[in-house]
Design a protein around this motif. Structure first.
Motif, PDB file in Angstrom:
ATOM      1  N   GLU A   7       0.932  -1.222  -0.075  1.00 44.03           N
ATOM      2  CA  GLU A   7       0.155  -0.079   0.081  1.00 44.03           C
ATOM      3  C   GLU A   7       0.808   1.245  -0.045  1.00 44.03           C
ATOM      4  O   GLU A   7       1.991   1.220   0.752  1.00 44.03           O
ATOM      5  CB  GLU A   7      -0.868   0.109   1.007  1.00 44.03           C
ATOM      6  N   GLY A   8       0.344   2.239  -0.645  1.00 48.63           N
ATOM      7  CA  GLY A   8       1.315   3.524  -0.997  1.00 48.63           C
ATOM      8  C   GLY A   8       1.913   3.478  -2.415  1.00 48.63           C
ATOM      9  O   GLY A   8       2.008   4.514  -2.871  1.00 48.63           O
ATOM     10  N   HIS A   9       2.126   2.148  -2.916  1.00 51.97           N
ATOM     11  CA  HIS A   9       2.250   2.294  -4.352  1.00 51.97           C
ATOM     12  C   HIS A   9       1.234   2.729  -5.055  1.00 51.97           C
ATOM     13  O   HIS A   9       0.122   2.113  -5.012  1.00 51.97           O
ATOM     14  CB  HIS A   9       2.873   0.639  -4.559  1.00 51.97           C
ATOM     15  N   GLN A  62      -1.287  -6.067  -7.930  1.00 44.23           N
ATOM     16  CA  GLN A  62      -0.493  -6.244  -6.796  1.00 44.23           C
ATOM     17  C   GLN A  62       0.928  -6.616  -6.995  1.00 44.23           C
ATOM     18  O   GLN A  62       2.034  -6.727  -6.120  1.00 44.23           O
ATOM     19  CB  GLN A  62      -1.090  -7.579  -5.736  1.00 44.23           C
ATOM     20  N   ILE A  63       1.218  -7.158  -8.254  1.00 44.03           N
ATOM     21  CA  ILE A  63       2.629  -7.393  -8.787  1.00 44.03           C
ATOM     22  C   ILE A  63       3.036  -6.263  -9.736  1.00 44.03           C
ATOM     23  O   ILE A  63       3.841  -6.563 -10.348  1.00 44.03           O
ATOM     24  CB  ILE A  63       2.771  -8.908  -9.258  1.00 44.03           C
ATOM     25  N   VAL A 116      -0.915  -5.406   2.327  1.00 44.86           N
ATOM     26  CA  VAL A 116      -0.954  -4.553   3.438  1.00 44.86           C
ATOM     27  C   VAL A 116      -0.340  -5.348   4.595  1.00 44.86           C
ATOM     28  O   VAL A 116      -1.067  -6.315   5.156  1.00 44.86           O
ATOM     29  CB  VAL A 116      -2.659  -4.241   3.902  1.00 44.86           C
ATOM     30  N   ASN A 117       0.738  -4.863   5.000  1.00 41.79           N
ATOM     31  CA  ASN A 117       1.417  -5.393   6.054  1.00 41.79           C
ATOM     32  C   ASN A 117       1.285  -5.108   7.674  1.00 41.79           C
ATOM     33  O   ASN A 117       2.200  -4.576   8.072  1.00 41.79           O
ATOM     34  CB  ASN A 117       3.083  -5.747   5.667  1.00 41.79           C
ATOM     35  N   ARG A 118      -0.046  -4.851   7.629  1.00 39.67           N
ATOM     36  CA  ARG A 118      -0.378  -4.390   9.128  1.00 39.67           C
ATOM     37  C   ARG A 118      -1.918  -4.889   9.294  1.00 39.67           C
ATOM     38  O   ARG A 118      -2.531  -5.157   8.314  1.00 39.67           O
ATOM     39  CB  ARG A 118      -0.488  -2.827   9.303  1.00 39.67           C
TER      40      ARG A 118
END
Ligand SMILES: CNC(=O)c1cccc(C)c1Nc1nc(N2CCN(c3ccccc3Cl)CC2)nc(N2CSC[C@H]2C(=O)NC)n1
Ligand code: NI
Length: 185
Positions: A7-9, A62-63, A116-118
């Motif tokens: 996320e953010g990309h 996502q890739i 999303v790593n949270r």
């Protein structure tokens, strides 16, 4: 597997473009790799070895590939928790929801996303039943009726093709509010 963007990309907030058929060999190989990634991510040994987070769905944005493609790999499990047969294991091109129920469903523990790593707490209400049209690897049209978990996963991946993240659906004031008629899974 090409790296999964976080996320953010900007690509995660873009609308993905339609896929032309016949697919190039490169796009075929990428689509197969997306599906294989999901299978591997669900294998404890492989996931451990390569540090993969488990997922049941992965969308091309996502890739960092803004194309209307996503893979799903949802297995059923027997009472001992061993993998039984696939509930839905497919690579979908140019998918489109053609109708859906008014009734909504949500995972009672919320949703996760490989980009999303949270933890983002809260219910993600989605139509409980959907009718979906998509093309397969050969460009052949299919129509599918899905409900509950399969419908949730497919709608989560379809959102990625529209630049929508699962937490866009969470009620910011009351993340765990169960609106009337919402079915929890
Ligand atoms: C914040 N709380 C939570 O996330 C959450 C918390 C608890 C339960 C659920 C059910 C939650 N929710 C949730 N759990 C999943 N998995 C459960 C574990 N599983 C898996 C894990 C290991 C091996 C094999 C497998 Cl199969 C992989 C899939 N997947 C999704 N999503 C949302 S739709 C797309 C799908 C996705 O693939 N995300 C990466 N949500
Ligand atoms: Ni996701």
């Amino acid at each position: 597997m090409q790296d999964i963007i976080e996320e953010g990309h900007p690509t995660l907030r873009q609308a993905a473009e339609a896929v032309e058929f016949p697919l190039t060999d490169e796009l075929k190989a990428t689509a197969l790799a997306m599906h294989e990634f999901l299978v591997n991510s669900q294998n404890p040994e492989i996931a451990e070895k390569y540090g993969l987070r488990a997922g049941v769905g992965l969308a091309a944005p996502q890739i960092n590939l803004p194309k209307q493609i996503f893979a799903v790999h949802i297995m059923s499990y027997d009472e001992e928790g061993n993998e039984a047969e696939p509930l839905l294991s497919e690579i979908l091109f140019n998918p489109k929801i053609i109708s859906h129920s008014v009734q909504e469903v949500a995972l009672r523990d919320g949703e996760g996303c490989l980009s999303v790593n949270r933890e983002v707490p809260g219910l993600v209400p989605r139509p409980r039943r959907i009718r979906l049209r998509y093309q397969d690897m050969e460009g052949k049209e299919h129509e599918l009726r899905l409900r509950d978990y399969e419908a949730i996963v497919v709608q989560h991946e379809l959102d990625h093709l529209k630049g929508i993240m699962f937490y866009d659906h969470i009620n910011q004031q009351q993340p765990w509010y169960e609106k009337p008629g919402l079915e929890l899974l």
